[in-house]
Design an enzyme around this catalytic site. Structure first.
Site, PDB file in Angstrom:
ATOM      1  N   VAL A  44       0.833  -1.200   0.000  1.00 37.45           N
ATOM      2  CA  VAL A  44       0.000   0.000   0.000  1.00 37.45           C
ATOM      3  C   VAL A  44       0.877   1.264   0.000  1.00 37.45           C
ATOM      4  CG1 VAL A  44      -0.370   0.113   2.512  1.00 37.45           C
ATOM      5  CG2 VAL A  44      -2.139   0.909   1.005  1.00 37.45           C
ATOM      6  N   ASP A  45       2.026   1.182   0.619  1.00 38.51           N
ATOM      7  CA  ASP A  45       2.986   2.300   0.644  1.00 38.51           C
ATOM      8  C   ASP A  45       3.389   2.693  -0.785  1.00 38.51           C
ATOM      9  OD1 ASP A  45       4.759   4.147   1.681  1.00 38.51           O
ATOM     10  OD2 ASP A  45       6.193   2.679   2.465  1.00 38.51           O
ATOM     11  N   THR A 133      -0.663  -6.435   7.892  1.00 38.72           N
ATOM     12  CA  THR A 133      -1.058  -7.807   7.521  1.00 38.72           C
ATOM     13  C   THR A 133      -0.546  -8.247   6.145  1.00 38.72           C
ATOM     14  OG1 THR A 133      -3.199  -7.181   6.574  1.00 38.72           O
ATOM     15  CG2 THR A 133      -3.141  -7.632   8.949  1.00 38.72           C
TER      16      THR A 133
END
Ligand code: AR6
Length: 199
Positions: A44-45, A133
């Protein structure tokens, strides 16, 4: 159609679960599951940095040069650059090491600090990914329970944020959060959590 669900909390706030890509969110802030360097990464980064453009990295580098690496459990914010969200709140989740290295406390601290930062920025809405996660290996059922409980506790108290969204990339993660939301009632008998239909 992608899965989604909405829950009202004591009639003044709500949280939503949605399957999707957090970079498309229109909430005031989105949360980045970063690493301590703040200089980007995968998952996501990487997606947030690609969508926001180079100004985000410049801002992150400025904060890193000023304050040093961001410790796990803390949060800092930057403008959203090219994103629809006005702000990105960057937090560093725990790396899963079996559960005996304060991972639950650190994960809870991430959600707390993100909500506090959003309050400081006077945001009324915020979107979270499932912190830790992915690459950091935190078991998703356990992480979902902490995420949902911590955010609901903050929404229950007086707060500028009245909408929190969990934007979950895949169906397995979505199901884990839906299950955690369903179990909330027994964990918090004093908080009224009501499932609502999304039109
Ligand atoms: N929107 C929403 N969720 C996403 C997206 C997206 N665009 N992309 C991935 N996910 P991860 P972590 C989900 O690995 O475990 C990075 O390299 C993903 O499927 O992004 O906290 C950082 O720089 C998973 O469910 O974050 C750190 O080094 C969740 O987001 C490290 O990874 C989190 O996965 C952080 O690891």
């Amino acid at each position: 159609m992608p899965a989604q669900a909405r829950y009202r909390i004591n009639d003044h706030a709500s949280f939503e679960l949605a399957q999707g890509n957090i970079v498309e969110e229109r909430t005031d802030a989105i949360v980045n599951a970063a690493n301590s360097s703040l200089l980007g990464g995968g998952g996501v980064d990487g997606a947030i940095h690609r969508a926001a453009g180079p100004k985000l990295l410049t801002e992150c580098r400025r904060i890193r040069d000023l304050r040093g690496p961001l410790p796990p459990g803390q949060a800092v914010s930057t403008p959203g650059g090219g994103l629809q969200a006005r702000y990105v709140v960057h937090t560093v989740g725990p790396v899963w090491q079996g559960g005996k290295r304060n991972e639950p406390q650190i994960l809870e601290s991430c959600y707390c600090h993100c909500m506090e930062e959003a309050g400081r920025l006077r945001c009324s809405s915020i979107s979270f990914p499932s912190i830790s996660t992915g690459a950091f290996g935190y078991p998703v059922e356990a992480a979902a329970a902490i995420a949902v409980r911590t955010v609901v506790e903050h929404l229950h108290a007086p707060h500028s944020v009245v909408l929190a969204r969990f934007v979950l990339f895949d169906p397995v993660t979505f199901s884990a959060y839906a299950e955690a939301a369903q179990k909330l009632g027994s964990a918090f008998p004093h908080i009224q959590v009501k499932a609502e239909a999304i039109p």
